[in-house]
Design a protein around this motif. Structure first.
Motif, mmCIF file in Angstrom:
data_model
loop_
_atom_site.group_PDB
_atom_site.id
_atom_site.type_symbol
_atom_site.label_atom_id
_atom_site.label_comp_id
_atom_site.label_asym_id
_atom_site.label_seq_id
_atom_site.Cartn_x
_atom_site.Cartn_y
_atom_site.Cartn_z
ATOM 1 N N PRO B 132 2.070 52.014 39.925
ATOM 2 C CA PRO B 132 1.528 52.783 40.166
ATOM 3 C C PRO B 132 -0.026 52.419 39.935
ATOM 4 C CG PRO B 132 3.270 53.756 38.924
ATOM 5 C CD PRO B 132 3.440 52.423 39.127
ATOM 6 N N ALA B 133 -1.032 52.825 40.529
ATOM 7 C CA ALA B 133 -2.488 52.143 40.125
ATOM 8 C C ALA B 133 -2.949 52.220 39.050
ATOM 9 C CB ALA B 133 -3.099 52.822 41.272
ATOM 10 N N HIS B 134 -2.842 53.606 38.499
ATOM 11 C CA HIS B 134 -3.365 53.885 37.131
ATOM 12 C C HIS B 134 -2.661 52.890 36.019
ATOM 13 C CE1 HIS B 134 0.108 56.279 36.635
ATOM 14 N NE2 HIS B 134 -0.361 56.267 35.206
ATOM 15 N N VAL B 135 -1.616 52.353 36.188
ATOM 16 C CA VAL B 135 -0.814 51.658 35.271
ATOM 17 C C VAL B 135 -1.492 50.064 34.952
ATOM 18 C CG1 VAL B 135 1.610 50.838 34.370
ATOM 19 C CG2 VAL B 135 1.295 52.942 35.463
ATOM 20 N N SER B 136 -1.682 49.415 36.022
ATOM 21 C CA SER B 136 -1.801 47.960 35.880
ATOM 22 C C SER B 136 -3.378 47.581 35.865
ATOM 23 C CB SER B 136 -0.941 47.303 36.745
ATOM 24 O OG SER B 136 -1.494 47.434 38.173
ATOM 25 N N SER B 137 -3.583 46.460 35.348
ATOM 26 C CA SER B 137 -4.972 45.989 35.661
ATOM 27 C C SER B 137 -5.399 45.948 36.921
ATOM 28 C CB SER B 137 -5.284 44.623 34.875
ATOM 29 O OG SER B 137 -4.398 43.733 35.374
ATOM 30 N N VAL B 185 -14.440 43.728 35.592
ATOM 31 C CA VAL B 185 -12.977 43.158 35.176
ATOM 32 C C VAL B 185 -12.302 44.551 34.567
ATOM 33 C CG1 VAL B 185 -13.937 42.256 33.046
ATOM 34 C CG2 VAL B 185 -11.624 41.223 33.900
ATOM 35 N N ALA B 186 -10.982 44.229 34.809
ATOM 36 C CA ALA B 186 -10.133 45.514 34.177
ATOM 37 C C ALA B 186 -9.235 44.655 33.014
ATOM 38 C CB ALA B 186 -9.376 46.187 35.080
ATOM 39 N N PHE B 187 -9.395 45.020 31.608
ATOM 40 C CA PHE B 187 -8.737 44.098 30.693
ATOM 41 C C PHE B 187 -7.596 45.184 30.002
ATOM 42 C CE2 PHE B 187 -8.780 42.649 26.309
ATOM 43 C CZ PHE B 187 -8.091 41.363 26.635
ATOM 44 N N CYS B 188 -6.457 45.045 30.125
ATOM 45 C CA CYS B 188 -5.600 45.962 29.784
ATOM 46 C C CYS B 188 -4.580 45.402 28.866
ATOM 47 C CB CYS B 188 -4.855 46.498 30.997
ATOM 48 S SG CYS B 188 -6.101 47.224 32.062
ATOM 49 N N ARG B 189 -4.710 45.673 27.404
ATOM 50 C CA ARG B 189 -3.568 45.361 26.514
ATOM 51 C C ARG B 189 -2.240 46.094 26.319
ATOM 52 N NH1 ARG B 189 -6.364 42.039 21.450
ATOM 53 N NH2 ARG B 189 -4.057 41.713 21.129
ATOM 54 N N GLY B 190 -1.263 45.977 26.848
ATOM 55 C CA GLY B 190 -0.115 46.556 26.573
ATOM 56 C C GLY B 190 -0.041 47.737 27.517
ATOM 57 N N HIS B 191 -0.846 47.886 28.492
ATOM 58 C CA HIS B 191 -0.498 49.007 29.486
ATOM 59 C C HIS B 191 0.649 49.337 29.971
ATOM 60 C CE1 HIS B 191 -5.224 50.070 29.885
ATOM 61 N NE2 HIS B 191 -4.795 49.775 28.578
ATOM 62 N N VAL B 192 1.301 48.035 30.613
ATOM 63 C CA VAL B 192 2.572 48.049 31.297
ATOM 64 C C VAL B 192 3.648 47.713 30.474
ATOM 65 C CG1 VAL B 192 3.880 47.143 33.238
ATOM 66 C CG2 VAL B 192 1.378 47.269 33.413
ATOM 67 N N ASP B 193 3.526 46.857 29.705
ATOM 68 C CA ASP B 193 4.596 46.540 28.456
ATOM 69 C C ASP B 193 3.864 45.950 27.107
ATOM 70 O OD1 ASP B 193 7.656 44.979 28.596
ATOM 71 O OD2 ASP B 193 6.103 44.357 27.115
ATOM 72 N N GLU B 194 4.169 46.413 26.131
ATOM 73 C CA GLU B 194 3.530 46.118 24.871
ATOM 74 C C GLU B 194 3.333 44.508 24.599
ATOM 75 O OE1 GLU B 194 2.388 48.315 22.523
ATOM 76 O OE2 GLU B 194 3.782 50.293 22.785
ATOM 77 N N ARG B 195 4.140 43.900 25.261
ATOM 78 C CA ARG B 195 3.954 42.353 25.039
ATOM 79 C C ARG B 195 3.023 41.629 25.771
ATOM 80 N NH1 ARG B 195 10.034 41.406 25.835
ATOM 81 N NH2 ARG B 195 9.623 43.326 27.141
ATOM 82 N N ALA B 196 2.450 42.284 26.850
ATOM 83 C CA ALA B 196 1.590 41.412 27.739
ATOM 84 C C ALA B 196 0.190 42.445 28.152
ATOM 85 C CB ALA B 196 2.370 41.647 29.061
ATOM 86 N N ALA B 197 -0.595 41.393 28.360
ATOM 87 C CA ALA B 197 -2.165 42.000 28.593
ATOM 88 C C ALA B 197 -2.337 41.628 30.071
ATOM 89 C CB ALA B 197 -3.008 41.393 27.731
ATOM 90 N N GLY B 198 -2.760 42.634 30.761
ATOM 91 C CA GLY B 198 -3.029 42.135 32.232
ATOM 92 C C GLY B 198 -4.463 42.097 32.563
ATOM 93 N N ILE B 199 -5.069 41.297 32.878
ATOM 94 C CA ILE B 199 -6.847 41.120 33.315
ATOM 95 C C ILE B 199 -6.669 41.127 34.787
ATOM 96 C CG2 ILE B 199 -8.502 39.916 32.828
ATOM 97 C CD1 ILE B 199 -6.984 38.360 30.820
ATOM 98 N N ALA B 200 -7.659 41.837 35.575
ATOM 99 C CA ALA B 200 -7.857 41.703 36.985
ATOM 100 C C ALA B 200 -9.115 41.750 37.325
ATOM 101 C CB ALA B 200 -7.028 42.964 37.533
ATOM 102 N N VAL B 201 -9.664 41.175 38.448
ATOM 103 C CA VAL B 201 -10.845 41.299 38.790
ATOM 104 C C VAL B 201 -10.824 41.543 40.392
ATOM 105 C CG1 VAL B 201 -11.723 39.567 37.225
ATOM 106 C CG2 VAL B 201 -11.054 38.665 39.370
ATOM 107 N N PRO B 202 -11.722 41.988 41.049
ATOM 108 C CA PRO B 202 -11.868 42.358 42.306
ATOM 109 C C PRO B 202 -11.823 41.341 43.400
ATOM 110 C CG PRO B 202 -14.050 43.123 41.286
ATOM 111 C CD PRO B 202 -13.080 42.877 40.342
#
Lengths: 249, 249
Positions: B132-137, B185-202
């Protein structure tokens, strides 16, 4: 209109797209598919509604992302590709030229993956592109391990020449295939393009069956042969990664 | 049987395959597609003849390589992927964790490419998989640049929580999207899984439109933020590679 016939028409609509076609007009699609424009137009509209095709703002038609998603999900190509990819990345980093993964589809190699750098040597292949099996190193590997009747059918020709070095003599092709089986590698200097050397090795599944060819395309010089050990080592890694129960990379 | 109806049935047959299904029996396909077994069986047989599906020796059905080939050829996903791949390989080599490419499909991110290493941090995504779009970076980046009505529809909920850190409050989501547009940039610590950080750019095309998100998934620690500049630099490279007239890598 029978169900069979609709499905055949849909298949022909997709087959109207060649490897070089990013987008086509409905009239072009109809002509290539051998359909009336009205029929093509109606089917295209429905395929657009399902997301299998999409329309550009200028009304030209492209393959839709939804079609790609469905095709990718359960495809054997994706499983193989996922097992091979980490090893292909390492090979690509070390060799510095095109690294590719091909499977046999009929009498041709279908390339399901390719890693390339902008400065790499000339290469005629592309992802989802094809080459006749006898022409490329990947094809020779796949043909060497293909069922006997397919080998004989290819040997019965015609065998197109891409360069003067392409193997086009049936007797020589038979000897090359035996050599590939014996040595475990196809080493082809200038068979597809004079400037390039193709080197391919078989990828075996856990049962030992050859399911794909792993290859690199490097400049056609005396250093080309040096890449063979790296390629053979990578092929062993991919086979290990495809073994059931192995953690997937 | 109307043409529309046959095509819808074919689409439902392919949609019966989920991301985890390597192969399905015809009865399973019929049940999931809401078709009589006889109808499903007849359409599956014809799809097998066209190479769009294939049968295993045990009669179970898989997606065929031909379907993948046709879907790949003219797909915008492939063009984008080819432009992005050299930069993704470099990022993957430097960051050492999952590097992925996602596009917005409806209210979800569809991941069209992922490079991973066996030792990389946990990651829920897969190639041709969705979140789902709102979950991941990646989703937050794509949503931040999506048409206003799509944003409002997602904001109207429901917003599923994958972890306690997933953004599920509409007011906070609105603020996060504004921040993503501002910071790039979207910087997301633990949004999908507590152990992971997602970082995304357009990823922007030559006209400046956001067409995809480039992301990395790294361990959720204080070093995660360090990857942002490499990601932003790679995104610029991909945009340059997509510019018309540029030599394709």
């Amino acid at each position: 209109m029978a169900g069979e016939s609709v499905l055949s028409r849909v298949v022909r609509i997709f087959e109207a797209f060649g490897p070089d076609d990013q987008a086509l007009g409905v009239t072009q699609i109809a002509r290539r598919a051998g359909l009336h424009v009205a029929t093509a137009s109606r089917l295209v509209d429905e395929l657009v509604r399902h997301g299998w095709l999409r329309r550009d703002p200028d009304r030209r038609v492209r393959i839709g992302v939804r079609m790609w998603e469905l095709a990718s999900r359960a495809s054997p190509a994706l499983t193989l590709r996922e097992a091979a990819m980490p090893y292909m990345e390492d090979l690509h980093a070390v060799v510095g030229h095109h690294t590719q993964l091909g499977v046999l589809e009929g009498r041709e190699v279908l390339f399901i993956e390719r890693l390339s750098s902008p400065e790499a040597v000339v290469n005629l292949t592309r992802i989802a592109g094809r080459l006749p099996a006898h022409v490329s190193s990947s094809g020779l590997v796949l043909l060497a391990h293909a069922p006997r009747d397919l080998q004989e059918s290819v040997l019965a020709g015609p065998l197109a020449a891409y360069t003067p070095h392409t193997v086009t003599d049936p007797g020589r092709l038979r000897a090359v295939l035996a050599d590939v089986r014996r040595s475990g590698v196809a080493f082809c200097r200038g068979h597809v393009d004079e400037r390039a050397a193709g080197i391919a090795v078989p990828l075996r599944d856990a049962d030992g069956a050859v399911v794909a060819a792993l290859s690199v395309v490097v400049p056609n010089d005396d250093n080309a042969r040096m890449q063979i050990p790296a390629l053979k080592a990578a092929a062993r890694g991919v086979t290990r990664a495809m073994r059931p129960g192995m953690p997937r990379p």
